[in-house]
Design a protein around this motif. Structure first.
Motif, PDB file in Angstrom:
ATOM      1  N   LEU A 144      31.684  58.240 -10.393  1.00  0.00           N
ATOM      2  CA  LEU A 144      31.925  56.653 -10.853  1.00  0.00           C
ATOM      3  C   LEU A 144      33.298  56.452 -11.778  1.00  0.00           C
ATOM      4  O   LEU A 144      33.827  56.137 -10.489  1.00  0.00           O
ATOM      5  N   ALA A 145      33.398  57.885 -11.923  1.00  0.00           N
ATOM      6  CA  ALA A 145      35.223  57.961 -12.474  1.00  0.00           C
ATOM      7  C   ALA A 145      35.934  57.873 -11.219  1.00  0.00           C
ATOM      8  O   ALA A 145      36.624  57.038 -11.318  1.00  0.00           O
ATOM      9  N   LEU A 146      35.963  58.544 -10.008  1.00  0.00           N
ATOM     10  CA  LEU A 146      37.055  58.830  -8.866  1.00  0.00           C
ATOM     11  C   LEU A 146      37.051  56.841  -8.545  1.00  0.00           C
ATOM     12  O   LEU A 146      38.065  57.133  -7.724  1.00  0.00           O
ATOM     13  N   LEU A 147      35.674  56.337  -8.977  1.00  0.00           N
ATOM     14  CA  LEU A 147      36.212  55.084  -8.347  1.00  0.00           C
ATOM     15  C   LEU A 147      37.534  54.807  -8.397  1.00  0.00           C
ATOM     16  O   LEU A 147      37.694  53.599  -7.800  1.00  0.00           O
ATOM     17  N   GLY A 148      37.753  54.446 -10.139  1.00  0.00           N
ATOM     18  CA  GLY A 148      39.265  54.733 -10.327  1.00  0.00           C
ATOM     19  C   GLY A 148      40.552  54.373  -9.252  1.00  0.00           C
ATOM     20  O   GLY A 148      41.041  53.519  -8.837  1.00  0.00           O
ATOM     21  N   PHE A 149      40.614  55.749  -9.418  1.00  0.00           N
ATOM     22  CA  PHE A 149      41.286  55.583  -8.346  1.00  0.00           C
ATOM     23  C   PHE A 149      41.542  55.408  -6.366  1.00  0.00           C
ATOM     24  O   PHE A 149      41.952  55.917  -6.271  1.00  0.00           O
ATOM     25  N   MET A 150      40.127  55.499  -6.176  1.00  0.00           N
ATOM     26  CA  MET A 150      39.857  54.914  -4.652  1.00  0.00           C
ATOM     27  C   MET A 150      40.223  53.460  -4.964  1.00  0.00           C
ATOM     28  O   MET A 150      40.804  52.818  -3.947  1.00  0.00           O
ATOM     29  N   ALA A 151      40.204  52.885  -5.911  1.00  0.00           N
ATOM     30  CA  ALA A 151      40.959  51.393  -6.287  1.00  0.00           C
ATOM     31  C   ALA A 151      42.129  51.535  -6.344  1.00  0.00           C
ATOM     32  O   ALA A 151      42.935  50.560  -5.831  1.00  0.00           O
ATOM     33  N   TYR A 152      43.121  52.156  -7.038  1.00  0.00           N
ATOM     34  CA  TYR A 152      43.855  52.838  -7.119  1.00  0.00           C
ATOM     35  C   TYR A 152      44.533  52.820  -5.386  1.00  0.00           C
ATOM     36  O   TYR A 152      45.779  52.322  -5.346  1.00  0.00           O
ATOM     37  N   ALA A 153      44.173  53.606  -4.653  1.00  0.00           N
ATOM     38  CA  ALA A 153      44.558  54.098  -3.328  1.00  0.00           C
ATOM     39  C   ALA A 153      44.480  52.770  -2.789  1.00  0.00           C
ATOM     40  O   ALA A 153      45.324  52.448  -1.831  1.00  0.00           O
ATOM     41  N   MET A 154      43.570  51.676  -2.357  1.00  0.00           N
ATOM     42  CA  MET A 154      43.416  50.530  -2.087  1.00  0.00           C
ATOM     43  C   MET A 154      44.657  49.734  -2.468  1.00  0.00           C
ATOM     44  O   MET A 154      44.710  48.756  -2.015  1.00  0.00           O
ATOM     45  N   ASP A 155      45.451  49.978  -3.671  1.00  0.00           N
ATOM     46  CA  ASP A 155      46.410  48.611  -3.748  1.00  0.00           C
ATOM     47  C   ASP A 155      45.608  47.823  -3.742  1.00  0.00           C
ATOM     48  O   ASP A 155      46.558  46.418  -3.798  1.00  0.00           O
ATOM     49  N   LEU A 156      44.649  47.251  -4.976  1.00  0.00           N
ATOM     50  CA  LEU A 156      43.681  45.962  -4.377  1.00  0.00           C
ATOM     51  C   LEU A 156      44.752  45.840  -5.929  1.00  0.00           C
ATOM     52  O   LEU A 156      44.308  43.697  -5.538  1.00  0.00           O
ATOM     53  N   GLN A 157      45.686  45.527  -6.907  1.00  0.00           N
ATOM     54  CA  GLN A 157      46.147  44.872  -7.906  1.00  0.00           C
ATOM     55  C   GLN A 157      47.100  44.576  -7.184  1.00  0.00           C
ATOM     56  O   GLN A 157      47.627  43.006  -7.416  1.00  0.00           O
ATOM     57  N   LYS A 158      47.682  44.562  -5.847  1.00  0.00           N
ATOM     58  CA  LYS A 158      48.847  43.541  -5.659  1.00  0.00           C
ATOM     59  C   LYS A 158      48.057  43.279  -4.088  1.00  0.00           C
ATOM     60  O   LYS A 158      49.363  42.081  -3.321  1.00  0.00           O
ATOM     61  N   MET A 159      46.681  42.533  -3.516  1.00  0.00           N
ATOM     62  CA  MET A 159      46.170  42.139  -2.616  1.00  0.00           C
ATOM     63  C   MET A 159      46.461  40.307  -3.551  1.00  0.00           C
ATOM     64  O   MET A 159      45.360  40.679  -4.518  1.00  0.00           O
ATOM     65  N   PRO A 160      46.688  39.641  -2.488  1.00  0.00           N
ATOM     66  CA  PRO A 160      46.816  38.100  -3.530  1.00  0.00           C
ATOM     67  C   PRO A 160      45.294  37.505  -3.538  1.00  0.00           C
ATOM     68  O   PRO A 160      45.439  37.157  -5.302  1.00  0.00           O
ATOM     69  N   GLU A 161      44.387  37.783  -2.782  1.00  0.00           N
ATOM     70  CA  GLU A 161      43.355  37.656  -3.833  1.00  0.00           C
ATOM     71  C   GLU A 161      42.351  37.721  -4.623  1.00  0.00           C
ATOM     72  O   GLU A 161      41.320  37.557  -5.579  1.00  0.00           O
ATOM     73  N   PHE A 162      43.221  38.931  -5.264  1.00  0.00           N
ATOM     74  CA  PHE A 162      42.226  39.618  -6.414  1.00  0.00           C
ATOM     75  C   PHE A 162      43.288  39.464  -8.156  1.00  0.00           C
ATOM     76  O   PHE A 162      43.100  39.593  -8.563  1.00  0.00           O
ATOM     77  N   ALA A 163      44.115  38.937  -7.496  1.00  0.00           N
ATOM     78  CA  ALA A 163      45.406  38.608  -8.856  1.00  0.00           C
ATOM     79  C   ALA A 163      44.935  38.180  -9.447  1.00  0.00           C
ATOM     80  O   ALA A 163      45.519  38.108 -10.775  1.00  0.00           O
ATOM     81  N   ALA A 164      43.875  36.608  -9.868  1.00  0.00           N
ATOM     82  CA  ALA A 164      43.422  35.751 -10.965  1.00  0.00           C
ATOM     83  C   ALA A 164      42.951  36.966 -11.804  1.00  0.00           C
ATOM     84  O   ALA A 164      42.441  37.154 -12.857  1.00  0.00           O
ATOM     85  N   GLY A 165      41.964  37.841 -10.494  1.00  0.00           N
ATOM     86  CA  GLY A 165      40.898  38.347 -11.483  1.00  0.00           C
ATOM     87  C   GLY A 165      41.426  39.974 -12.104  1.00  0.00           C
ATOM     88  O   GLY A 165      40.967  40.456 -13.728  1.00  0.00           O
ATOM     89  N   PHE A 166      42.550  40.227 -11.619  1.00  0.00           N
ATOM     90  CA  PHE A 166      43.667  41.411 -12.721  1.00  0.00           C
ATOM     91  C   PHE A 166      44.120  40.649 -13.474  1.00  0.00           C
ATOM     92  O   PHE A 166      44.510  41.349 -14.710  1.00  0.00           O
ATOM     93  N   ALA A 167      44.751  39.758 -13.794  1.00  0.00           N
ATOM     94  CA  ALA A 167      45.238  39.059 -14.747  1.00  0.00           C
ATOM     95  C   ALA A 167      44.183  38.288 -15.954  1.00  0.00           C
ATOM     96  O   ALA A 167      44.939  38.531 -16.959  1.00  0.00           O
TER      97      ALA A 167
END
Length: 509
Positions: free
Chosen positions: A284-307
């Motif tokens: 489960l902890a590795l899911l954090g690295f998977m999310a980082y590798a996908m650059d999810l924080q830079k995707m416009p559709e997820f900007a509000a969620g990360f904010a």
């Protein structure tokens, strides 16, 4: 709004909540007796105890927070893995003895054992209040995890969360500990399914684990090398894992799950079997690295969620991006149920403590009302107060405060380790000495965390020319033990309280 995911999520959570009401008829008994309502009649076997403890320890907040820590801080997040390895030898050594004593004398809480062991209701009150205070923000954080996935689905406001919690309160009232015990089976199976699918599908999408780790900055993959004259992050990491492990089974909800088992052998078996969850936690902890590798924080559709949710949004964003909508609904349902199970157990455990260790000794007189319908009614009412208090945390108090209070709660809780865990092995300590040691530990830990501006759990000590960072809880526990030991030597010489012990040496054999 993701309509398919929302429908799957609602159906799944609704089915689980119905199970909560049906649980009142499972292993049917008189639920007006607090041992039946609040402890399941001490009748849970190896399998049920395994699921119940797993649901208790690996909560919704765990499944959100650990990957979020990996996503934001890197390798430090992996402290949870050694922590959930070290804790099981403690479970194996300490708690079968505690179960035997509790079963013989009718204790249903840790503080009640302390009162019987030392004949000191004030020490028991300190232990009980510590447990209740540490539990309230912990319940709130379960609901924070649930709120995160509800927000990820696009459901507006607090209404869905409020409805789920109201239903949680209702089945807790009617079914007691049987409800989370039954629901935990479904919750844990869903979590296993979600994590196993995720660690297969996501690496395939990203080209394998090698590609994932190639995208993680080197500084996030390991702890930094300590500078000269310092142990650096190494001692901080080690004491954080060890201190967390020492506190884990002192939480009222984990103690309640342990005491609900049908025998001391059941506890030993689960100490051997529960590390299976730790394997899942590592994945489960590795899911954090998977999310980082996908650059999810830079995707416009997820900007509000990360904010709004910061790094806690990493896992929901990963599921929404990597899976079809229906499976995202299943995953979010698993996390939501992972909030309801421990929240119910926490409320019940706090209610048991209030009833047996505060209302009984201090309001109605020593042990007054034990085993009566009125006693169980008091417990049910207090459980509702705990759940309502958690909602107050969510709606009124910023989430950062709930996190800070939970951080402080863990540091307070470890201060009862001598009174509970060590007391199953020795009667060396004097009850009043333990109370003073507890107070010194509480005050010192609170001061250190305040000096850190509630922003960290480590404190750097200067010893023999070295800088030695340590988990505050672990360091203050050592101070607590030193004070309690010195005072016990003095008080045992002038005012020995061993005659007040209502247990016998044979009880611990």
């Amino acid at each position: 709004m993701n309509t398919v995911a929302i429908v799957v999520f609602i159906v799944l959570v609704a089915l689980v909540l119905v199970m909560g009401f049906a649980a009142g008829r499972w292993k049917s008994a008189d639920l007006d007796n607090i041992e039946e309502w609040g402890l399941g009649g001490r009748r849970f076997g190896t399998v049920i105890t395994w699921f119940l403890l797993g649901g208790d320890i690996y909560t919704a907040y765990t499944f959100i927070a650990i990957p979020a820590l990996m996503f934001g801080k890197g390798a430090l997040g992996f402290f949870a893995v050694p922590y959930t390895v070290v804790c099981y030898p403690i479970l194996f050594i300490v708690f079968p003895k505690l179960w035997k004593v509790a079963q013989k004398h009718g204790y249903i809480t840790g503080p009640e054992f302390v009162r019987g062991r030392y004949g000191n209701r004030w020490l028991a009150l300190a232990v009980g209040v510590t447990g209740i205070v540490a539990t309230m923000p912990y319940i709130a954080l379960q609901l924070v995890g649930m709120q995160t996935v509800i927000g990820a689905l696009g459901l507006p406001g607090y209404m869905p969360l409020t409805v789920a919690v109201v239903v949680l309160a209702c089945f807790t009232w009617t079914s007691g500990l049987r409800a989370p015990a039954m629901i935990s089976i479904v919750k844990d199976l869903l979590i296993y399914l979600t994590v196993i699918v995720a660690v297969i599908v996501v690496p395939i999408e990203l080209g394998g684990f090698g590609q994932i780790f190639d995208k993680i900055p080197a500084a996030m993959l390991t702890l930094p090398t300590p500078p000269a004259g310092s142990t650096g992050s190494y001692t901080g990491y080690a004491t954080l894992a060890l201190g967390s492990a020492m506190a884990l089974f002192l939480y009222p909800h984990t103690t309640t799950a342990i005491l609900s088992s049908s025998g001391s052998r059941i506890i030993k078996r689960n100490a051997a079997l529960l590390p299976a969850y730790t394997i899942v936690l590592g994945l489960l902890a590795l899911l954090g690295f998977m999310a980082y590798a996908m650059d999810l924080q830079k995707m416009p559709e997820f900007a509000a969620g990360f904010a709004k949710y910061h790094t806690s949004f990493a896992v929901p964003a990963l599921f929404l991006h990597a899976f079809p909508s229906w499976f995202a609904g299943v995953a979010f349902g698993a996390i939501a149920v992972g909030a309801l199970v421990p929240a119910a157990i926490m409320a019940i455990a706090a209610a048991n403590i209030f009833t047996r260790d505060i209302w009984g000794p201090f309001v109605k007189g020593q042990n007054a009302g034990t085993g009566t319908k009125a006693e169980t009614l008091v417990a049910k009412v207090f459980a509702m107060i705990m759940i309502a208090g958690a909602i107050f945390f969510i709606v009124v108090i910023p989430n950062t405060y709930a996190v800070q209070l939970q951080l402080l709660g863990g540091m307070w809780l470890i201060q009862i380790f001598p009174s509970v865990a060590l007391s199953v092995f020795t009667r060396f300590f004097n009850g009043w000495a333990l109370l003073v040691g507890w107070a010194v530990g509480i005050v010192t830990a609170t001061w250190m965390v305040a000096e850190n501006h509630f922003a960290g759990s480590l404190w750097t000590f200067h010893l023999f020319g070295y800088e030695v960072p340590s988990y505050i809880a672990f360091a203050t526990l050592i101070l607590n033990l030193i004070v309690a030991a010195i005072l016990s030597l003095i008080l045992n010489a002038v005012a020995n309280d061993r005659a007040l012990d209502e247990t016998q040496a044979a009880d611990y054999a």
